[in-house]
Design a protein around this motif. Structure first.
Motif, PDB file in Angstrom:
ATOM      1  N   SER A   1       0.853  -1.183   0.000  1.00  0.00           N
ATOM      2  CA  SER A   1       0.000   0.000   0.000  1.00  0.00           C
ATOM      3  C   SER A   1       0.883   1.224   0.000  1.00  0.00           C
ATOM      4  O   SER A   1       2.097   1.126  -0.040  1.00  0.00           O
ATOM      5  CB  SER A   1      -0.924   0.002   1.219  1.00  0.00           C
ATOM      6  OG  SER A   1      -0.187   0.293   2.378  1.00  0.00           O
ATOM      7  N   SER A   2       0.272   2.408   0.089  1.00  0.00           N
ATOM      8  CA  SER A   2       1.062   3.635   0.058  1.00  0.00           C
ATOM      9  C   SER A   2       2.148   3.584   1.108  1.00  0.00           C
ATOM     10  O   SER A   2       1.968   3.050   2.187  1.00  0.00           O
ATOM     11  CB  SER A   2       0.173   4.846   0.292  1.00  0.00           C
ATOM     12  OG  SER A   2      -0.413   4.772   1.570  1.00  0.00           O
TER      13      SER A   2
ATOM     14  N   GLU B   1       1.194   0.159 -10.112  1.00  0.00           N
ATOM     15  CA  GLU B   1       0.023   0.576  -9.353  1.00  0.00           C
ATOM     16  C   GLU B   1      -1.214  -0.167  -9.847  1.00  0.00           C
ATOM     17  O   GLU B   1      -1.400  -0.372 -11.043  1.00  0.00           O
ATOM     18  CB  GLU B   1      -0.193   2.084  -9.462  1.00  0.00           C
ATOM     19  CG  GLU B   1      -1.274   2.569  -8.519  1.00  0.00           C
ATOM     20  CD  GLU B   1      -1.290   4.064  -8.307  1.00  0.00           C
ATOM     21  OE1 GLU B   1      -2.170   4.527  -7.576  1.00  0.00           O
ATOM     22  OE2 GLU B   1      -0.419   4.759  -8.857  1.00  0.00           O
TER      23      GLU B   1
ATOM     24  N   ASN C   1      -8.962  10.174   0.341  1.00  0.00           N
ATOM     25  CA  ASN C   1      -7.506   9.993   0.399  1.00  0.00           C
ATOM     26  C   ASN C   1      -7.027   9.224  -0.821  1.00  0.00           C
ATOM     27  O   ASN C   1      -7.711   8.336  -1.310  1.00  0.00           O
ATOM     28  CB  ASN C   1      -7.097   9.228   1.656  1.00  0.00           C
ATOM     29  CG  ASN C   1      -7.423   9.991   2.915  1.00  0.00           C
ATOM     30  OD1 ASN C   1      -7.505  11.211   2.906  1.00  0.00           O
ATOM     31  ND2 ASN C   1      -7.618   9.282   3.999  1.00  0.00           N
ATOM     32  N   LYS C   2      -5.858   9.546  -1.259  1.00  0.00           N
ATOM     33  CA  LYS C   2      -5.257   8.805  -2.364  1.00  0.00           C
ATOM     34  C   LYS C   2      -4.627   7.546  -1.784  1.00  0.00           C
ATOM     35  O   LYS C   2      -3.566   7.588  -1.179  1.00  0.00           O
ATOM     36  CB  LYS C   2      -4.198   9.677  -3.062  1.00  0.00           C
ATOM     37  CG  LYS C   2      -3.423   8.962  -4.139  1.00  0.00           C
ATOM     38  CD  LYS C   2      -4.285   8.599  -5.326  1.00  0.00           C
ATOM     39  CE  LYS C   2      -3.402   8.038  -6.418  1.00  0.00           C
ATOM     40  NZ  LYS C   2      -4.078   7.176  -7.314  1.00  0.00           N
TER      41      LYS C   2
ATOM     42  N   MET D   1      -2.923   4.226  -2.560  1.00  0.00           N
ATOM     43  CA  MET D   1      -2.250   3.562  -3.659  1.00  0.00           C
ATOM     44  C   MET D   1      -1.966   2.112  -3.282  1.00  0.00           C
ATOM     45  O   MET D   1      -1.562   1.825  -2.151  1.00  0.00           O
ATOM     46  CB  MET D   1      -0.946   4.278  -3.993  1.00  0.00           C
ATOM     47  CG  MET D   1      -1.170   5.691  -4.470  1.00  0.00           C
ATOM     48  SD  MET D   1       0.334   6.530  -5.031  1.00  0.00           S
ATOM     49  CE  MET D   1       1.440   6.298  -3.682  1.00  0.00           C
TER      50      MET D   1
ATOM     51  N   HIS E   1     -11.994   5.301   2.873  1.00  0.00           N
ATOM     52  CA  HIS E   1     -11.119   6.462   2.716  1.00  0.00           C
ATOM     53  C   HIS E   1     -11.208   7.013   1.286  1.00  0.00           C
ATOM     54  O   HIS E   1     -10.202   7.093   0.586  1.00  0.00           O
ATOM     55  CB  HIS E   1      -9.671   6.082   3.057  1.00  0.00           C
ATOM     56  CG  HIS E   1      -9.529   5.566   4.443  1.00  0.00           C
ATOM     57  ND1 HIS E   1      -9.437   6.388   5.535  1.00  0.00           N
ATOM     58  CD2 HIS E   1      -9.504   4.299   4.925  1.00  0.00           C
ATOM     59  CE1 HIS E   1      -9.343   5.654   6.633  1.00  0.00           C
ATOM     60  NE2 HIS E   1      -9.389   4.386   6.288  1.00  0.00           N
TER      61      HIS E   1
ATOM     62  N   TYR F   1      -5.046  -0.149 -10.410  1.00  0.00           N
ATOM     63  CA  TYR F   1      -6.147   0.794 -10.589  1.00  0.00           C
ATOM     64  C   TYR F   1      -7.500   0.106 -10.632  1.00  0.00           C
ATOM     65  O   TYR F   1      -8.526   0.766 -10.670  1.00  0.00           O
ATOM     66  CB  TYR F   1      -5.963   1.585 -11.890  1.00  0.00           C
ATOM     67  CG  TYR F   1      -4.765   2.492 -11.871  1.00  0.00           C
ATOM     68  CD1 TYR F   1      -4.807   3.697 -11.180  1.00  0.00           C
ATOM     69  CD2 TYR F   1      -3.598   2.141 -12.543  1.00  0.00           C
ATOM     70  CE1 TYR F   1      -3.711   4.546 -11.158  1.00  0.00           C
ATOM     71  CE2 TYR F   1      -2.498   2.981 -12.526  1.00  0.00           C
ATOM     72  CZ  TYR F   1      -2.565   4.175 -11.839  1.00  0.00           C
ATOM     73  OH  TYR F   1      -1.476   5.006 -11.818  1.00  0.00           O
TER      74      TYR F   1
ATOM     75  N   ARG G   1     -10.745   1.368   0.273  1.00  0.00           N
ATOM     76  CA  ARG G   1     -11.015   2.510  -0.607  1.00  0.00           C
ATOM     77  C   ARG G   1     -12.372   3.131  -0.303  1.00  0.00           C
ATOM     78  O   ARG G   1     -12.535   4.348  -0.387  1.00  0.00           O
ATOM     79  CB  ARG G   1     -10.918   2.089  -2.073  1.00  0.00           C
ATOM     80  CG  ARG G   1      -9.478   1.875  -2.488  1.00  0.00           C
ATOM     81  CD  ARG G   1      -9.346   1.598  -3.964  1.00  0.00           C
ATOM     82  NE  ARG G   1      -7.932   1.650  -4.333  1.00  0.00           N
ATOM     83  CZ  ARG G   1      -7.406   0.988  -5.347  1.00  0.00           C
ATOM     84  NH1 ARG G   1      -8.171   0.253  -6.125  1.00  0.00           N
ATOM     85  NH2 ARG G   1      -6.119   1.086  -5.604  1.00  0.00           N
TER      86      ARG G   1
END
Length: 112
Positions: free
Chosen positions: A8-9, A19, A102-103, A105, A99, A21, A96
């Motif tokens: 994750s991020s 990444e 928030n980005k 990733m 949140h 998507y 997701r």
């Protein structure tokens, strides 16, 4: 044998991280459901890892604010493809949804 990694991020590491998507629907059950518990148990039998990841996920999907000191990333390495896919299709949509502003990733890579 080929294995996959999921991060994750905040995660890093060697290799070509890509990444993710893909958008999957949020499953009709919670993070503490038997389905998620089975996925986690299939990932590892290490009780300490299971407790850490379960707590990490529980905090992130709860309705309470995430503490500032909370670890912002998680990296899981050496995943069987079906375990990685379970995380991507079941757990990531829950995170997701919780949140959306928030980005968040998510990255994967193939390991050999």
């Amino acid at each position: 044998m080929d294995r996959d990694s999921l991060g994750s991020s905040g995660s890093g590491g060697k290799g070509a991280w890509e990444e993710e998507y893909s958008a999957h629907p949020v499953p009709p059950f919670s993070i503490d459901s038997p389905v998620i518990q089975h996925l986690l148990a299939s990932w590892t039998a290490d009780g300490q890892k299971l407790r850490y990841v379960s707590l990490w996920l529980t905090v992130l999907v709860s309705d309470k604010p995430v503490p500032n000191t909370f670890p912002s990333g998680l990296q899981l390495v050496g995943l069987k493809t079906e375990i990685k896919d379970g995380f991507l299709t079941l757990i990531v949509p829950m995170l997701r949804q919780r949140h959306p502003g928030n980005k968040m990733m998510v990255h994967t890579r193939r390991e050999r």
